[in-house]
Design a protein around this motif. Structure first.
Motif, PDB file in Angstrom:
ATOM      1  N   GLY A   4       0.776  -1.057  -0.057  1.00  0.00           N
ATOM      2  CA  GLY A   4      -0.047   0.091  -0.213  1.00  0.00           C
ATOM      3  C   GLY A   4       0.799   1.082  -0.100  1.00  0.00           C
ATOM      4  N   ALA A   5       1.829   1.166   0.801  1.00  0.00           N
ATOM      5  CA  ALA A   5       2.987   2.346   0.801  1.00  0.00           C
ATOM      6  C   ALA A   5       3.725   2.667  -0.565  1.00  0.00           C
ATOM      7  CB  ALA A   5       3.889   2.218   1.980  1.00  0.00           C
ATOM      8  N   LEU A   6       3.927   1.545  -1.149  1.00  0.00           N
ATOM      9  CA  LEU A   6       4.654   1.556  -2.505  1.00  0.00           C
ATOM     10  C   LEU A   6       3.519   2.173  -3.542  1.00  0.00           C
ATOM     11  CD1 LEU A   6       6.972   0.856  -4.420  1.00  0.00           C
ATOM     12  CD2 LEU A   6       5.998  -1.177  -4.688  1.00  0.00           C
ATOM     13  N   PHE A   7       2.372   1.761  -3.757  1.00  0.00           N
ATOM     14  CA  PHE A   7       1.169   2.145  -4.494  1.00  0.00           C
ATOM     15  C   PHE A   7       1.093   3.712  -4.414  1.00  0.00           C
ATOM     16  CE2 PHE A   7      -0.502  -2.507  -4.767  1.00  0.00           C
ATOM     17  CZ  PHE A   7       0.510  -2.717  -5.643  1.00  0.00           C
ATOM     18  N   ALA A   8       1.134   3.990  -3.086  1.00  0.00           N
ATOM     19  CA  ALA A   8       0.770   5.560  -2.714  1.00  0.00           C
ATOM     20  C   ALA A   8       1.915   6.274  -2.870  1.00  0.00           C
ATOM     21  CB  ALA A   8       0.064   5.308  -1.166  1.00  0.00           C
ATOM     22  N   GLN A   9       3.317   5.844  -3.021  1.00  0.00           N
ATOM     23  CA  GLN A   9       4.303   6.868  -3.287  1.00  0.00           C
ATOM     24  C   GLN A   9       4.366   7.267  -4.817  1.00  0.00           C
ATOM     25  OE1 GLN A   9       6.544   7.593  -0.619  1.00  0.00           O
ATOM     26  NE2 GLN A   9       7.247   8.907  -2.161  1.00  0.00           N
ATOM     27  N   LEU A  10       4.068   8.534  -4.696  1.00  0.00           N
ATOM     28  CA  LEU A  10       3.872   9.146  -6.123  1.00  0.00           C
ATOM     29  C   LEU A  10       5.015  10.530  -6.255  1.00  0.00           C
ATOM     30  CD1 LEU A  10       0.294   8.943  -6.573  1.00  0.00           C
ATOM     31  CD2 LEU A  10       1.761   7.191  -7.414  1.00  0.00           C
ATOM     32  N   ASP A  11       5.570  10.776  -5.028  1.00  0.00           N
ATOM     33  CA  ASP A  11       6.413  11.806  -5.304  1.00  0.00           C
ATOM     34  C   ASP A  11       7.960  11.083  -5.027  1.00  0.00           C
ATOM     35  OD1 ASP A  11       4.337  13.409  -5.159  1.00  0.00           O
ATOM     36  OD2 ASP A  11       4.466  14.031  -2.992  1.00  0.00           O
ATOM     37  N   TYR A  12       9.130  11.987  -5.205  1.00  0.00           N
ATOM     38  CA  TYR A  12      10.428  11.610  -4.855  1.00  0.00           C
ATOM     39  C   TYR A  12      10.466  11.316  -3.541  1.00  0.00           C
ATOM     40  CZ  TYR A  12      11.643  12.602 -10.047  1.00  0.00           C
ATOM     41  OH  TYR A  12      11.698  12.633 -11.133  1.00  0.00           O
ATOM     42  N   HIS A  27       2.230  19.461  -5.725  1.00  0.00           N
ATOM     43  CA  HIS A  27       3.160  18.249  -5.486  1.00  0.00           C
ATOM     44  C   HIS A  27       4.547  18.493  -6.278  1.00  0.00           C
ATOM     45  CE1 HIS A  27       0.043  15.755  -3.941  1.00  0.00           C
ATOM     46  NE2 HIS A  27      -0.781  16.387  -4.665  1.00  0.00           N
ATOM     47  N   PRO A  28       5.416  19.395  -5.934  1.00  0.00           N
ATOM     48  CA  PRO A  28       6.557  19.901  -6.293  1.00  0.00           C
ATOM     49  C   PRO A  28       7.617  18.671  -6.796  1.00  0.00           C
ATOM     50  CG  PRO A  28       6.702  20.443  -4.159  1.00  0.00           C
ATOM     51  CD  PRO A  28       5.382  20.197  -4.292  1.00  0.00           C
ATOM     52  N   ARG A  29       7.266  17.574  -5.727  1.00  0.00           N
ATOM     53  CA  ARG A  29       8.535  16.423  -5.966  1.00  0.00           C
ATOM     54  C   ARG A  29       7.594  15.206  -6.621  1.00  0.00           C
ATOM     55  NH1 ARG A  29      12.728  16.756  -3.179  1.00  0.00           N
ATOM     56  NH2 ARG A  29      12.872  14.459  -2.799  1.00  0.00           N
ATOM     57  N   ALA A  30       6.781  15.450  -7.463  1.00  0.00           N
ATOM     58  CA  ALA A  30       5.727  14.361  -8.130  1.00  0.00           C
ATOM     59  C   ALA A  30       6.851  13.439  -9.053  1.00  0.00           C
ATOM     60  CB  ALA A  30       4.644  14.857  -9.050  1.00  0.00           C
ATOM     61  N   HIS A  31       6.757  12.222  -8.614  1.00  0.00           N
ATOM     62  CA  HIS A  31       7.651  11.541  -9.437  1.00  0.00           C
ATOM     63  C   HIS A  31       6.797  10.791 -10.583  1.00  0.00           C
ATOM     64  CE1 HIS A  31      10.397   8.150 -10.616  1.00  0.00           C
ATOM     65  NE2 HIS A  31      11.041   8.235  -9.439  1.00  0.00           N
ATOM     66  N   LEU A  32       7.016  11.238 -11.855  1.00  0.00           N
ATOM     67  CA  LEU A  32       6.153  11.068 -13.042  1.00  0.00           C
ATOM     68  C   LEU A  32       6.086   9.438 -13.471  1.00  0.00           C
ATOM     69  CD1 LEU A  32       6.270  14.036 -15.260  1.00  0.00           C
ATOM     70  CD2 LEU A  32       4.352  13.326 -13.671  1.00  0.00           C
ATOM     71  N   ARG A  33       7.293   8.790 -13.302  1.00  0.00           N
ATOM     72  CA  ARG A  33       7.272   7.483 -13.493  1.00  0.00           C
ATOM     73  C   ARG A  33       6.467   6.791 -12.600  1.00  0.00           C
ATOM     74  NH1 ARG A  33      13.488   5.912 -15.218  1.00  0.00           N
ATOM     75  NH2 ARG A  33      13.832   7.565 -16.795  1.00  0.00           N
ATOM     76  N   GLN A  34       6.447   6.941 -11.250  1.00  0.00           N
ATOM     77  CA  GLN A  34       5.710   6.325 -10.289  1.00  0.00           C
ATOM     78  C   GLN A  34       4.218   6.551 -10.445  1.00  0.00           C
ATOM     79  OE1 GLN A  34       9.239   5.546  -7.215  1.00  0.00           O
ATOM     80  NE2 GLN A  34       7.442   6.593  -6.460  1.00  0.00           N
TER      81      GLN A  34
END
Length: 308
Positions: A68-76, A148-155
């Motif tokens: 769940g934490a992995l799926f929700a990790q959308l930022d760097y 969301h300045p740290r948004a990790h687009l790949r994730q």
């Protein structure tokens, strides 16, 4: 300009919906973790997965909460800013048995990911007449304005793999990481370094240009760029059995846990057990021995080949 503003305005609410969907899926998985019913997990723990769990401040002894934490990790994550390649994604391969309701939440999240990715691509396409660094900067500014300045687009883009129709079995196998080593020229390296720092403002890039300029002619043919094309990947395939035989269907590469429809007891179908870490390629190691241990031009992943 009006079209650009419309395209820009579409992105923030889609990003918020994406975060909300990821949070809902995380909550569902955490409920399974705390459920008195035993749901069957199978997560592998190669070094990169253990590192991901550490960055998520979670652990493998709570596999559903970890997923769940992995799926929700959308930022760097913070760790990405202090070392390593910030572009790298967090990866934890494996399988999780889940109920149909969790599958439905993941399907909706995948749809939200697709819509968000399309909106960002359309915004970038509207800036096609601008240099690539300026386009990327505009996207980062848009994400920052969305909160969301740290948004990790790949994730943000990568899909959650699903087995919504319970298969009779699952076949798992490791696909080893691939590494390419190719010869590059001094001219190519100089051009790439200038592209990385066109204003000459980065001391690190300028130092590497000086190293390149001072390279002896006898070593000009010894420049090699090393690219690791991927980490080891866990390949997952579904197997369906009928009176006519077996049918295989590729699910994909499980960079994140595959959510598999469980049976009434919360169990996975039969599946292949594999080692936590695939074996290393001896051939690749022998090729690597011909290169220096430290990069000559780190910004380009360029090494010097040992003189013969």
């Amino acid at each position: 300009m009006t079209d650009q503003r419309k395209l820009a305005a579409a992105v923030p609410p889609l990003l918020e919906r994406l975060h909300a969907g990821a949070a809902t899926l995380r909550q569902s998985l955490e409920q399974l973790q705390e459920s008195p019913k035993a749901w069957q997990p199978y997560l592998l723990q190669p070094a990169f997965a253990r590192d991901a769990a550490e960055r998520l401040n979670s652990a493998f002894d709570a596999p559903y909460a970890l997923a769940g934490a992995l799926f929700a990790q959308l930022d760097y994550g913070e760790a990405a800013s202090t070392g390593g390649d910030a572009r790298a994604t967090l990866q934890i391969p494996g399988l999780l048995a889940v109920p149909a309701g969790t599958i439905a939440l993941a399907r909706q999240l995948n749809t939200d990911k697709e819509v968000f990715a399309r909106a960002v691509a359309e915004f970038k396409a509207a800036l096609a007449d601008r240099p690539a660094p300026e386009r990327d900067h505009s996207v980062r500014e848009l994400l920052a304005d969305a909160g969301h300045p740290r948004a990790h687009l790949r994730q943000c883009y990568r899909q959650v793999l699903l087995c919504p129709e319970r298969p009779d079995a699952l076949a798992l196998s490791w696909i080893k990481a691939r590494k390419s080593i190719r010869r590059v020229t001094v001219q190519w390296c100089e051009k790439k370094l200038v592209q990385l720092d066109p204003q000459g403002a980065d001391p690190g890039i300028q130092y590497q240009r000086q190293l390149l300029a001072g390279l002896h002619k006898s070593q000009h043919d010894d420049l090699r760029q090393v690219q690791v094309q991927s980490r080891p990947n866990l390949q997952v395939a579904e197997i369906f059995r009928t009176d006519e035989g077996e049918t295989y269907r590729q699910v994909g590469y499980a960079a994140m846990p595959v959510l598999v429809l469980a049976d009434d007891k919360g169990q996975l179908p039969d599946f292949t057990r594999v080692d936590h870490q695939p074996s290393q390629s001896r051939r690749r190691q022998r090729r690597d021995l011909a290169l220096s241990t430290e990069a000559f031009l780190p910004a380009l992943r360029v090494y010097l080949r040992h003189s013969r």
